[in-house]
Write a protein that holds these residues in place. Structure first.
Motif, mmCIF file in Angstrom:
data_model
loop_
_atom_site.group_PDB
_atom_site.id
_atom_site.type_symbol
_atom_site.label_atom_id
_atom_site.label_comp_id
_atom_site.label_asym_id
_atom_site.label_seq_id
_atom_site.Cartn_x
_atom_site.Cartn_y
_atom_site.Cartn_z
ATOM 1 N N GLN A 251 -58.702 38.937 -9.402
ATOM 2 C CA GLN A 251 -60.064 38.379 -8.662
ATOM 3 C C GLN A 251 -60.309 40.060 -7.623
ATOM 4 O O GLN A 251 -61.433 39.666 -6.911
ATOM 5 C CB GLN A 251 -59.885 37.166 -7.861
ATOM 6 C CG GLN A 251 -59.493 36.105 -8.704
ATOM 7 C CD GLN A 251 -60.389 35.789 -9.766
ATOM 8 O OE1 GLN A 251 -61.806 35.813 -9.465
ATOM 9 N NE2 GLN A 251 -60.166 36.015 -10.975
ATOM 10 N N GLY A 252 -59.508 40.590 -7.446
ATOM 11 C CA GLY A 252 -59.705 41.909 -6.639
ATOM 12 C C GLY A 252 -59.061 41.965 -5.292
ATOM 13 O O GLY A 252 -59.279 42.891 -4.306
ATOM 14 N N TYR A 253 -58.170 40.847 -5.095
ATOM 15 C CA TYR A 253 -57.529 40.990 -3.636
ATOM 16 C C TYR A 253 -56.100 41.639 -4.145
ATOM 17 O O TYR A 253 -55.585 41.585 -4.869
ATOM 18 C CB TYR A 253 -57.182 39.367 -3.523
ATOM 19 C CG TYR A 253 -58.324 38.486 -2.813
ATOM 20 C CD1 TYR A 253 -59.061 38.655 -1.937
ATOM 21 C CD2 TYR A 253 -59.000 37.903 -4.053
ATOM 22 C CE1 TYR A 253 -60.272 37.981 -1.580
ATOM 23 C CE2 TYR A 253 -60.246 36.971 -3.727
ATOM 24 C CZ TYR A 253 -60.764 37.231 -2.495
ATOM 25 O OH TYR A 253 -61.891 36.541 -2.239
ATOM 26 N N THR A 254 -55.590 41.852 -2.998
ATOM 27 C CA THR A 254 -53.921 42.571 -2.841
ATOM 28 C C THR A 254 -53.357 41.268 -2.486
ATOM 29 O O THR A 254 -53.406 40.820 -1.350
ATOM 30 C CB THR A 254 -54.094 43.585 -1.615
ATOM 31 O OG1 THR A 254 -54.959 44.617 -2.014
ATOM 32 C CG2 THR A 254 -52.521 44.043 -1.797
ATOM 33 N N ALA A 255 -52.631 40.750 -3.551
ATOM 34 C CA ALA A 255 -51.900 39.601 -3.224
ATOM 35 C C ALA A 255 -50.355 39.861 -3.556
ATOM 36 O O ALA A 255 -50.243 40.557 -4.901
ATOM 37 C CB ALA A 255 -52.476 38.383 -3.962
ATOM 38 N N LEU A 256 -49.477 39.336 -3.247
ATOM 39 C CA LEU A 256 -47.987 39.509 -3.237
ATOM 40 C C LEU A 256 -47.371 38.266 -3.327
ATOM 41 O O LEU A 256 -47.426 37.332 -2.443
ATOM 42 C CB LEU A 256 -47.230 40.290 -2.314
ATOM 43 C CG LEU A 256 -47.840 41.552 -2.130
ATOM 44 C CD1 LEU A 256 -47.325 42.337 -0.852
ATOM 45 C CD2 LEU A 256 -47.836 42.598 -3.425
ATOM 46 N N PRO A 257 -46.397 37.995 -4.399
ATOM 47 C CA PRO A 257 -45.582 36.737 -4.431
ATOM 48 C C PRO A 257 -44.404 36.994 -3.489
ATOM 49 O O PRO A 257 -44.021 37.872 -3.090
ATOM 50 C CB PRO A 257 -45.172 36.596 -5.879
ATOM 51 C CG PRO A 257 -45.058 37.937 -6.378
ATOM 52 C CD PRO A 257 -45.985 38.887 -5.524
#
Length: 600
Positions: A251-257
Motif C-alpha cells: 500500500q506504499g508504507y514502510t512497514a516491518l514485521p
C-alpha cells in the motif's frame, strides 16, 4: 559539592522546572529514601531516578529489561553529556574490561543492567565494592505474577534488599493495578508511605475502538490520518504480523514485521530501523515494545484484542511519549473474545490465576463495549478518575443503545434449537431465514426460530452475538469449529428474562472522528512548517552520522519550540525547552544555521 537537582535539570536536560510530582520524588530520594513511582508513560519517570543518580555520590544502578532499551537510554544520556553505560551480554573482551575500569574508578554516573546479568554472583560481588548512589528498577511491573509482563528474573530482585541494604531503592512503572502495586512494594520492601502515584491519564492520546468489519480497510482509513508518521500495529499471531507488514508495503508504507519467531539479527535490524528512521510502521506481536523509548510514535493500532486493560494501556502508551497528539485504535470481534477465553481455560495456571485472568478479560470487554467515555472506564480500572474527556470516539459520537431483550432471547433460542454446535455465520443465516443448502440439509428451515430475526440485518445480528459473547451469555468452542453454545448465565437469562440494553452497531465509517486530532506538526502556524521540516532533516543528518536515533538529539517537541521561537543566537537557543548545555555546544551552531537560512 553535590549538584542541586534543579541545576542538573536545566544544564543537562534543558528544562527550567520539574513537572507534576517529579520534584517531590527527587527530593525524597535525594534524602536517602526508597520510592515506588507510578507515572504514565511520557510523564518523566526517567528523570526521577536519573537526576538523583547524578546528584548523589556514587554510581546509579538501573535495572532495565531489554538490551535495546538500555542502548537507547545510554545514547540519550551521552548526548546530554552524562557518563552512562550498559552492562549486558553483548559486551565482549576489551569493552567489558574497559567498562569495569570505569566503574571501579568512579567515572560513571549511571550503569544500566539487565536483571539476568545483575543477579550473577560475580557481578553482585563487584558491585558490592562500588559506591552506589541508588538502585532503580525500571518496568517494575515485570516483578509481579499479576502483571502482564511477568519475568521470573525480576522476581529474584528482592535479593537486592539484603545485598545493598543501605542503598535507596526505586521501583518505577507506568502500569500497575492495585494487586501489582502491592506485590512490588512487598517484594522490594518499600513502604506504602514511600509510594508516589501520579495517575494514569494520557490526555494527548485519542482512544477509539470498533468491531472488526473489514480490518484492513479500517486500518487503511486510520492510516490516512498519519501520513509520514511512525506507529505500531499489533497482531496476535506471527503469521498475521508478517502478512500485514507485507500488505502495508504493497500500500506504499514502510512497514516491518517483528515477532519472537524471527531470526534475532533480523528482529534487531528491524527495531533499529524503527528507532532511527522516520515514518516507519512496526507490525508486531506483543514481543515488541516494552520500554520503547521512541517519543514520536504517533499511533498504535490493535488488529486483535489485547490480553488485558493493563496490556492495552501499556501498548497504547507507546504512542505520544512526547506529549503531542497521538491515536490509539483497537479492532476486535467475537473470535478474539473466544480465543482469549480459550487461552485462559487451557493454560496450566492455578484456578486463582484463571479467575483473575477472567476478571481482567471481562474488564477489557467492558471497556470495548462501553457507551460512555472510554477514558473514564480505563482510568477507573486503575482507581483513577476523569470527567468525560472529549478525546475518545464515544465522547465524539456517543453510541446509541436499544432494548435488546427480545433479540437476545431469539438468538439464544436459535442456538438452542440448532443444537448448540454451529458458528456465528450459520446462526445469523437461520435467524434471517436464509435457506441455503447447509440449512436445508440440517432441517433448520423447519424449526421455530427460522426467520424470526428479519427485523435486523446480518451485520446487526453479528454485533448482537458479539456483545452476548462479551457478556458471557454465549460460549464459543474454539477447540472445534467455533460453535456457539448457551452459557449458564445465558440459561439464567432465558429463565428470568431481565431487560438487556445493547449497543446499536455503528455504520461502517472512518475510524477516526473528524476534527478530533491533527498531526503533531500542525500545532505550528503554516508559515513555520517548512522550518520545522528543515530542522527535522538536519536532525536526521546528524543522527545518521553518529548511528543514533534522531530523537536522542532532540525530540519533535523541542524542534517545534525552535520553529515557533526562531532563536537567532546561542543564548536564545539555550532558552528553548530540551536544549541542555552539552547539546547546545554540540548542535547549537548547526540548528541556528538552519533557522537563519529560513529567515531567522
Amino acid at each position: 559539592m553535590t549538584a542541586q537537582p534543579l541545576h542538573i535539570l536545566k544544564t543537562v536536560y534543558g528544562y527550567d522546572a520539574f513537572r507534576g510530582p517529579q520534584a517531590a520524588i527527587v527530593d525524597h530520594v535525594m534524602a536517602g529514601n526508597n520510592a515506588f513511582v507510578l507515572m504514565p508513560t511520557g510523564g518523566g519517570k526517567s528523570l526521577c531516578y536519573q537526576i538523583p543518580a547524578i546528584a548523589r555520590p556514587g554510581m546509579g544502578l538501573i535495572v532495565s529489561p531489554l538490551i535495546a532499551l538500555m542502548a537507547d537510554q545510554v545514547a540519550a544520556l551521552r548526548q546530554a553529556g552524562v557518563n552512562a553505560a550498559a552492562l549486558n551480554s553483548d559486551l565482549q573482551g576489551d569493552e567489558r574490561h574497559a567498562l569495569w575500569r570505569d566503574i571501579s574508578s568512579g567515572a560513571l554516573d549511571l550503569l544500566y543492567v539487565a536483571p539476568e546479568t545483575l543477579l550473577r554472583p560475580d557481578i553482585l560481588e563487584l558491585l558490592r565494592r562500588t559506591k552506589l548512589s541508588l538502585i532503580a528498577i525500571d518496568e517494575a511491573h515485570c516483578l509481579s505474577q499479576w502483571g502482564h509482563d511477568f519475568r521470573p528474573s525480576y522476581r529474584q530482585l528482592d535479593a537486592l534488599v539484603t545485598q545493598f541494604p543501605d542503598t535507596p531503592r526505586m521501583a518505577l512503572t507506568a502500569t500497575a493495578d492495585a494487586p501489582t502495586r502491592g506485590e512490588i512494594l512487598s517484594h522490594l520492601k518499600i513502604a506504602e508511605s514511600d509510594a508516589f502515584i501520579a495517575g494514569f491519564d494520557r490526555p494527548n492520546i485519542h482512544y477509539a475502538m470498533a468491531e472488526k468489519d473489514n480490518p484492513r480497510a479500517q486500518l487503511k482509513r486510520f492510516l490516512t490520518q498519519h501520513a509520514q508518521e511512525s506507529g505500531i500495529v499489533y497482531c496476535l499471531s506471527k503469521r498475521k504480523t508478517e502478512e500485514t507488514a507485507a500488505w502495508l508495503c504493497e500500500q506504499g508504507y514502510t512497514a516491518l514485521p517483528y515477532h519472537g519467531g524471527m531470526d534475532k539479527a533480523q528482529r534487531q535490524a528491524n527495531q533499529t530501523r524503527f528507532q532511527r528512521e522516520e515514518a516507519v510502521i512496526m507490525v508486531a506481536t506483543i514481543a515488541f515494545g516494552m520500554g520503547i523509548d521512541k517519543p514520536d510514535v504517533r499511533f498504535v493500532a490493535h488488529l486483535d484484542l489485547p490480553g488485558s486493560i493493563e496490556a492495552y494501556y501499556q501498548e497504547t502508551g507507546r504512542a505520544g511519549r512526547d506529549g503531542l497528539p497521538s491515536d490509539a485504535l483497537m479492532l476486535y470481534g467475537h473470535d478474539d473474545i473466544a480465543l482469549r477465553s480459550r487461552f485462559i481455560e487451557e493454560s496450566d495456571a492455578p484456578e486463582q490465576r484463571k479467575r483473575m485472568e477472567r476478571q481482567k478479560l471481562d474488564a477489557l470487554l467492558g471497556l470495548a463495549e462501553t457507551a460512555g467515555c472510554r477514558r473514564q472506564v480505563l482510568l477507573s480500572y486503575f482507581g483513577d478518575h476523569s470527567e468525560p474527556c472529549g478525546n475518545c470516539d464515544t465522547c465524539a459520537e456517543p453510541p446509541k443503545r436499544f432494548d435488546g431483550t427480545i433479540a437476545t432471547q431469539k438468538a439464544l433460542s436459535c442456538i438452542y434449537r440448532t443444537g448448540e454446535r454451529f458458528g456465528q455465520a450459520y446462526i445469523v443465516q437461520v435467524l434471517l431465514g436464509v435457506a441455503d443448502d447447509r440449512v436445508t440439509q440440517s432441517g433448520h428451515d423447519r424449526i421455530s426460530t427460522f426467520g424470526i430475526g428479519k427485523e435486523h440485518d446480518s451485520r446487526t445480528w453479528r454485533a448482537i452475538l458479539r456483545q452476548l459473547i462479551a457478556l458471557r451469555l454465549i460460549d464459543v468452542d474454539m477447540t472445534g469449529h467455533g460453535g456457539l453454545s448457551i452459557s449458564e448465565a445465558g440459561r439464567r437469562f432465558l429463565r428470568e428474562k431481565p431487560v438487556l440494553m445493547l449497543r446499536v452497531p455503528a455504520k461502517p465509517r472512518a475510524t477516526q472522528a473528524k476534527g478530533v486530532r491533527a498531526q503533531a506538526s500542525t500545532a505550528l502556524p503554516d508559515v513555520d512548517q517548512t522550518l520545522f521540516q528543515a530542522l527535522r532533516e538536519k536532525r536526521t543528518e546528524l543522527a545518521r552520522m553518529q548511528s543514533v536515533p534522531p530523537y536522542v538529539i532532540f525530540h519533535d517537541k523541542t524542534l517545534i519550540e525552535m520553529a515557533a521561537a526562531r532563536p537567532g543566537s546561542r543564548s536564545q537557543l539555550a532558552k528553548v525547552p530540551g536544549v541542555g548545555e552539552a547539546k547546545l555546544d554540540r548542535y547549537g551552531a548547526a540548528f541556528l544555521a538552519v533557522i537563519a537560512e529560513h529567515g531567522g
